[in-house]
Design an enzyme around this catalytic site. Structure first.
Site, PDB file in Angstrom:
ATOM      1  CE  LYS A 283      45.027  67.660   3.122  1.00 57.19           C
ATOM      2  NZ  LYS A 283      43.838  67.024   2.527  1.00 57.19           N
ATOM      3  CD  GLU A 369      38.925  65.458 -12.299  1.00 59.54           C
ATOM      4  OE1 GLU A 369      38.938  66.265 -11.354  1.00 59.54           O
ATOM      5  OE2 GLU A 369      39.961  65.106 -12.912  1.00 59.54           O
ATOM      6  NE  ARG A 397      41.278  68.823 -14.614  1.00 57.10           N
ATOM      7  CZ  ARG A 397      42.269  68.673 -13.742  1.00 57.10           C
ATOM      8  NH1 ARG A 397      42.034  68.151 -12.553  1.00 57.10           N
ATOM      9  NH2 ARG A 397      43.492  69.026 -14.042  1.00 57.10           N
TER      10      ARG A 397
END
Length: 623
Positions: A283, A369, A397
């Site tokens: 990253k 979730e 979700r």
């Protein structure tokens, strides 16, 4: 701001077809130019930076070797797709990224034929790519399907459901695991790249398939060789799990080594069946501040790349996320039963301080979730008091778990719902405009919407003190700047408050729109009510207002369909009250991306829009 640098090779690329005219020797230089352009562009517009800097070489290699858009590239989450946008004809529009009428911050099918699948949430890429692969098989088409999934997205059950299905039906799909959370370890060097290429090459594949054909007639030997192959591969590559799911695993390889990527992808391009390539990227690659602190540079506003972002810089006043974070620490200090849960959104949900002060009571479950809510339900069964910090659009979700695992059992779980209402530049995938509608029909669930920062804190305390499920939904960004009272004060359950007494018109505001409603009330001499509770609704006050006013107006930053205004309409209908009612809220459509102010204006929820809507209704009523 740094001066824009020249991009002589990148400027020649308008489509992937142009990219494929380059020699492989030009590709590393193109990667440097693309990375520099990304940095300059995102610094001007804001957006997701660190993850995109890490996928430059991978994006180039994919478009160089695959026949896009005929071949399908499906990006997971989508915040790693900026280089993809630039190489697919959208370079000149990058200055409009995430602005009204401009480019979306995520892949969007309406935006480009190269965006095979619209996305903004995590862990959907393998399922979508598998669907495309199965469709190609059924239609007799030779197109290829590639899913590019970040390693964080692999924590979600949906990704493994798709892997299990794909491996079971031997679909022709390539999954690229973009592993960007770890540094490139020693086993990702020249020897490992060599072994990975060997395992993907024709010699190994031919020997493996030929051996299987011969050994099919010798079951005991076939089983022995299968186990031997697994053990050998398990010693040199960490792919046993994927192999057990039916995938041929290759890697890990250096995702910034273009030469190695091209060789590997060429090998995999000619193979059939479920394949998984493990690519390790960094990253923030190429921009030192982002490499050192990818979290700060994950999602950025406008900044000067020569200076970088000051992570210590604080806004003039705390935003709602910070209000929640401070309350969580204070409540945890006061009650040992509190546990905090987040589905991989520690920073975004304001839980950094809590995770540091109370690590034993902090649970990051990854991008899962559904698991987060059922985990909370299990904890609540044992006498703990779970607080789940979750974005409004992510809560969608886990709706089944909210209904069956929490509300049905009436368990004391508190949902701290961030990014409710109008979210802004992230667009429809992150908009929180549906939560009041899908929560309001759930029995046992208390739903609160604060109008300011102090009320947010009080509602969190109220929800935590209840012995039943509760939700506090608050918007992104800052409130009106209301000073917060110390302590953990609670509110009377289901009680609204009159903020201004007027005549003829009563405006019932739910949550953040109270600011605009109050301004309109001053002009129209209207009564203003801060409703506070969507469920239970303060029906007594609603009926009193209906009896003493000639028009009731509800205002909410949720879709009108099934929202808080609908609760008022149901109350009036139930009691045969015929006072005219005007429902104002967000339109029943998916929000485009733009600033919060622009989106509220579009919806008629700014001061001018609310006033005009009320005047129009008064005129029709002859009042």
């Amino acid at each position: 701001m740094m001066l824009a640098t020249a991009h002589p090779i990148l400027d020649r690329i308008h489509t992937p077809q142009d990219l494929r005219t380059l020699s492989e020797h030009e590709l590393p230089a193109l990667a440097c130019e693309l990375r520099q352009f990304l940095l300059e562009s995102v610094a001007r517009t804001g957006g997701h930076l660190a993850a995109n800097l890490g996928t430059v070489e991978l994006t180039i290699a994919l478009h160089y070797l695959f026949d896009t858009p005929y071949d399908r590239l499906v990006w997971d989450v989508g915040h790693q797709s900026y280089a993809h946008k630039i190489l697919t004809g959208r370079k000149t529009k990058m200055h409009t990224l995430r602005s009204r009428g401009g480019l979306s911050g995520f892949p969007k099918r309406e935006e480009s034929e190269y965006d095979s699948f619209g996305v903004g949430h995590s862990s959907t890429s393998i399922s979508a790519a598998l669907g495309m692969a199965l469709a190609a098989r059924q239609k007799g088409e030779a197109r290829r399907s590639v899913a590019i999934i970040g390693d964080g997205a692999m924590t979600a059950g949906m990704a493994f459901e798709a892997l299990n299905h794909a491996g079971g039906n031997k679909s022709d799909i390539l999954v690229i695991l973009n592993d960007n959370e770890m540094s490139i370890s020693p086993n990702v060097g020249a020897m490992n790249n060599y072994l990975a290429r060997l395992l993907s090459g024709p010699i190994y594949s031919n020997v493996r398939e030929g051996s299987k054909r011969v050994l099919n007639h010798m079951p005991p030997m076939r089983e022995f060789m299968r186990r031997a192959e697994e053990h050998v591969k398990g010693m040199i590559v960490p792919g046993t799990l994927f192999e057990e799911l039916g995938f041929n695993y290759y890697g890990p390889i250096d995702g910034h080594d273009l030469d190695g990527l091209l060789k590997m992808l060429r090998n995999l391009h000619s193979l059939k069946g479920p394949r998984l390539l493990h690519v390790v990227t960094q990253k923030g690659k190429g921009y030192t501040p982002a490499e050192k602190d990818p979290c700060t540079y994950h999602g950025v506003g406008k900044f000067n790349p020569d200076v970088g972002i000051d992570p210590q810089a604080k806004p003039v006043r705390p935003n709602y996320t910070e209000v929640f974070g401070q309350w969580l620490c204070d409540q945890a200090q006061a009650d040992m039963r509190l546990v905090g849960i987040t589905p991989a959104m520690r920073e975004g949900s304001g839980m950094v301080a809590f995770s540091q002060r109370f690590p034993e009571r902090y649970h990051d479950v990854g991008i899962a979730e559904q698991h987060a809510l059922t985990l909370a339900a299990g904890m609540a069964c044992e006498g703990l008091k779970p607080v789940v910090a979750i974005y409004s659009s992510f809560l969608q979700r886990a709706y089944d778990q909210l209904v069956h695992d929490i509300a049905l059992q009436n368990l004391p779980v508190l949902l701290a719902i961030d990014r409710a209402g109008v979210v802004g530049p992230d667009g429809a995938t992150h908009a929180g405009n549906l939560d009041l509608s899908f929560m309001r029909c759930v029995p046992n669930l208390v739903i609160m919407a604060p109008a300011d920062e102090n009320e947010c804190r009080q509602m969190l305390s109220t929800g935590f003190a209840l012995n039943q499920p509760a939700a506090v939904r608050y918007p992104r960004g800052c409130g009106p700047g209301t000073a917060m009272t110390p302590g953990l004060e609670t509110l009377p359950l289901g009680r609204a408050e009159i903020r201004r007494q007027g005549r003829k018109i009563a405006i019932l505001a739910f949550g953040a729109p109270l600011i605009e409603a109050s301004a309109v009330a001053e002009t129209l001499d209207a009564t203003v009510v801060n409703m506070r509770f969507v469920a239970p609704l303060d029906e007594n006050l609603v009926l009193e207002l209906a009896a003493s006013h000639e028009l009731l107006v509800t205002v909410e930053d949720n879709v009108i369909a099934g929202g808080a205004g609908s609760a008022v309409a149901e109350c009036l209908a139930h009691h045969a009250q015929t006072t005219p009612l005007l429902l104002l809220g967000l339109p029943n459509r998916f929000q485009e991306h733009g600033s919060r102010e622009e989106l509220l204006q579009d919806a008629g929820l700014d001061v001018a829009g609310i006033e005009q809507a009320i005047r129009t209704r008064l005129e029709k009523l002859g009042l």
